[in-house]
Design an enzyme around this catalytic site. Structure first.
Site, short mmCIF file in Angstrom:
data_model
loop_
_atom_site.label_atom_id
_atom_site.label_comp_id
_atom_site.label_asym_id
_atom_site.label_seq_id
_atom_site.Cartn_x
_atom_site.Cartn_y
_atom_site.Cartn_z
N GLU A 274 0.83 -1.22 0.00
CA GLU A 274 0.00 0.00 0.00
C GLU A 274 0.86 1.27 0.00
OE1 GLU A 274 -2.12 -0.40 3.67
OE2 GLU A 274 -3.54 -1.85 2.86
N PRO A 275 1.73 1.42 -0.96
CA PRO A 275 2.56 2.63 -0.94
C PRO A 275 1.77 3.84 -1.39
CG PRO A 275 2.97 1.39 -2.95
CD PRO A 275 1.98 0.59 -2.14
N GLY A 276 2.01 4.96 -0.73
CA GLY A 276 1.41 6.22 -1.16
C GLY A 276 2.53 7.16 -1.52
N ARG A 277 3.17 7.68 -0.47
CA ARG A 277 4.23 8.66 -0.64
C ARG A 277 5.30 8.23 -1.66
NH1 ARG A 277 5.71 12.02 3.85
NH2 ARG A 277 4.73 10.48 5.19
N ARG A 313 2.70 20.30 5.79
CA ARG A 313 3.64 19.36 6.40
C ARG A 313 4.71 20.03 7.27
NH1 ARG A 313 6.61 16.28 4.26
NH2 ARG A 313 6.18 14.54 5.64
N TYR A 317 4.43 18.64 10.91
CA TYR A 317 5.40 17.61 11.30
C TYR A 317 6.83 18.15 11.37
CZ TYR A 317 1.53 15.07 9.09
OH TYR A 317 0.29 14.63 8.70
N CYS A 345 -1.91 34.00 8.98
CA CYS A 345 -1.73 34.77 10.19
C CYS A 345 -1.54 33.90 11.42
CB CYS A 345 -2.91 35.72 10.37
SG CYS A 345 -2.93 36.90 9.02
N GLU A 346 -0.48 33.14 11.45
CA GLU A 346 -0.05 32.51 12.69
C GLU A 346 1.41 32.11 12.53
OE1 GLU A 346 -3.02 29.02 12.66
OE2 GLU A 346 -1.13 28.08 13.22
N TYR A 374 0.77 14.10 0.23
CA TYR A 374 0.31 14.79 1.43
C TYR A 374 0.48 16.31 1.32
CZ TYR A 374 0.52 9.95 2.92
OH TYR A 374 0.35 8.59 2.98
N1 LLP Z 1 -1.66 2.13 4.43
C1 LLP Z 1 -2.15 2.62 5.57
C2 LLP Z 1 -3.05 1.77 6.38
C3 LLP Z 1 -1.83 3.92 5.99
O1 LLP Z 1 -2.32 4.39 7.13
C4 LLP Z 1 -0.97 4.71 5.20
C5 LLP Z 1 -0.61 6.08 5.59
C6 LLP Z 1 -0.48 4.15 3.99
C7 LLP Z 1 -0.84 2.86 3.65
C8 LLP Z 1 0.42 4.91 3.08
O2 LLP Z 1 1.61 5.26 3.69
P1 LLP Z 1 2.81 5.86 2.81
O3 LLP Z 1 3.24 4.78 1.85
O4 LLP Z 1 2.29 7.04 2.09
O5 LLP Z 1 3.85 6.17 3.79
N2 LLP Z 1 0.24 13.10 6.38
C9 LLP Z 1 1.47 12.45 6.77
C10 LLP Z 1 1.48 10.99 6.38
C11 LLP Z 1 0.34 10.18 6.97
C12 LLP Z 1 0.35 8.74 6.57
C13 LLP Z 1 -0.91 8.05 7.00
N3 LLP Z 1 -1.05 6.68 6.63
C14 LLP Z 1 2.65 13.20 6.18
O6 LLP Z 1 2.44 14.20 5.47
O7 LLP Z 1 3.79 12.86 6.43
#
Ligand code: LLP
Length: 425
Positions: A274-277, A313, A317, A345-346, A374
């Site tokens: 499940e890659p996103g980033r 971000r 973070y 404004c913060e 993100y």
């Molecule tokens: N699967 C599940 C169950 C997740 O909770 C997440 C991310 C992913 C896959 C995808 O993760 P990735 O491959 O993108 O690392 N907003 C934060 C990141 C929050 C991630 C939440 N869950 C940021 O900007 O760093």
């Protein structure tokens, strides 16, 4: 295609398009994504696994623009979703239901129904309570829900506190110790068919050792379940692979693939990732304009038209995104230290202190790197500033894939109750 963004004739380009041309035409703040950089990342990940890659379910939460999802779906990617909205987006973009997984700690009845109606690949169950709810809804509608138990392996990933998810005190998943009994229960309940195990330990992970520890625990569970005679055919390993924000990264996908192969050898499991980033972060930039270079007695502030409303971000973070001026600095340009800030404004609206940049003038343009994940998905209407627009570049082609939301549109679904009379009448 790691060099999707590079200087050509002194101009920062995305593939074959100069970013300044897009910014002049469309205004800023502007997110720009490289389709070929996204494709290259997907292929690098899939190929690292050889002839039988896992099903790559792109985590929509990283960037849910329909065109981005379609770019990945066209290569065969599935979707990892966490809400009804994301399931709808995945379907609209063309992801087959048979490649959609659905996770999230708070699935509502309505969302569970939608997942069942769509006939998705699997629901990742986060608690005993949720298991019962899914079973009840599915059996009342005469359906069977394919489910995986999301386990919490109690492994700390070396990442930001707010994006680590696999420690026991995190709200996610089911304790490993409770998993066998719950899996057994799932096997006996009408309405659900337990097919696998799911885990996800966090995000922006560059040190692969925690993956190894967590996967070893998941595999031990799989063996234990099988020893009890429980059928289990799928292991969903979650996302989390990190990317390059500064010097470090991206995660080594070959080493990751090797680690997965080692961990799961001989088990005959269908694997899901499940890659996103990892797929989209480095494929995107946020282009912003300089409004002022403000010099006070003690500091120098570069004030931009993009702030935490466009890219949260850094504020949320403490993330630091590299900055590239759209016009390449010349060797003779003096680099000055400056704090780069937004217009909100913060005081948390700061991208970072002591960036070293040439003396930029009002109207000059710059790009925040690694903003494809993100970024836009976490943007807000805060301070009623127009939202960024989004553009997808593909070779020499480009298209606006999301219009800027101007204040008029932001106000369009608001109502003033009739009893609140207009002042001054
Ligand atoms: N699967 C599940 C169950 C997740 O909770 C997440 C991310 C992913 C896959 C995808 O993760 P990735 O491959 O993108 O690392 N907003 C934060 C990141 C929050 C991630 C939440 N869950 C940021 O900007 O760093």
């Amino acid at each position: 295609m790691d060099e999707a963004f590079c200087y050509r004739d002194g101009e920062l380009c995305c593939e074959e398009i100069a970013l300044s041309a897009l910014a002049r035409r469309l205004g800023t703040p502007l997110y720009v994504y490289s389709a070929n950089a996204i494709r290259a990342r997907y292929r690098a990940l899939a190929r690292a696994f050889g002839p039988h890659p896992p099903l790559v379910c792109y985590a929509l939460k990283a960037n849910h623009n329909l065109a981005v999802i379609r770019t990945l779906a066209a290569l065969g990617a599935g979707a990892d979703t966490v809400s009804a909205g994301e399931i709808l987006r995945a379907r609209r973009a063309g992801v087959p239901a048979s490649k959609i997984v659905f996770a999230g700690v708070a699935k509502t009845d309505q969302e569970i129904r939608l997942a069942l109606e769509e006939g998705i690949l699997q629901l990742n169950v986060e608690s005993a309570e949720e298991l019962e709810r899914i079973a009840a809804i599915a059996s009342s509608t005469g359906r069977t829900a394919p489910i995986a138990l999301r386990v919490n392996p109690d492994v700390a990933a070396a990442t930001h506190e707010k994006i680590a998810t696999g420690r026991r005190h995190d709200k996610f998943g089911i304790d490993l110790a409770d998993a066998p009994a719950l899996y057994e229960k799932a096997a006996s309940l009408p309405g659900v068919e337990p097919v696998g195990v799911h885990l996800h330990i966090g995000s922006q992970i560059l040190d692969l050792a925690p993956f190894e520890r967590a996967y070893a625990r998941a595999v031990e569970l799989v063996r234990g379940l099988r020893a009890r005679g429980l059928p289990i055919r799928r292991l969903d390993l979650g996302g989390g692979l990190g990317v390059r924000y500064g010097e470090e990264g991206p995660a080594d996908v070959r080493a990751f693939a090797e680690l997965v192969r080692r961990a799961t050898a001989g088990l005959e499991l269908e694997l899901v990732l499940e890659p996103g980033r990892f797929l989209v972060a480095e494929a995107g930039v946020l282009v912003a304009s300089v409004i002022y270079l403000k010099e006070t007695g003690s500091r120098r502030f570069l004030v931009l038209d993009a702030g935490m409303n466009a890219l949260v971000r850094p504020a949320m973070y403490g993330a630091r995104h590299a900055i590239a001026p759209l016009r390449a600095p010349r060797p003779e340009d003096e680099l000055l230290e400056m704090d780069v800030v937004g217009p909100i404004c913060e005081s948390s609206d700061i991208f970072g202190r002591d960036y070293r940049l040439p003396r930029l003038r009002p109207g000059d343009l710059l790009a925040f790197r690694t903003a494809g994940a993100y970024g836009m998905v976490m943007a807000s209407d805060y301070n009623s500033r127009p939202s960024p627009a989004e553009v997808l570049v593909d070779g020499a082609r480009w298209a606006v894939i999301r219009r800027r939301r101007e204040p008029e549109e932001q106000m369009a679904n608001e109502e003033i109750p009739a009893w609140l009379e207009e002042p001054g009448r």
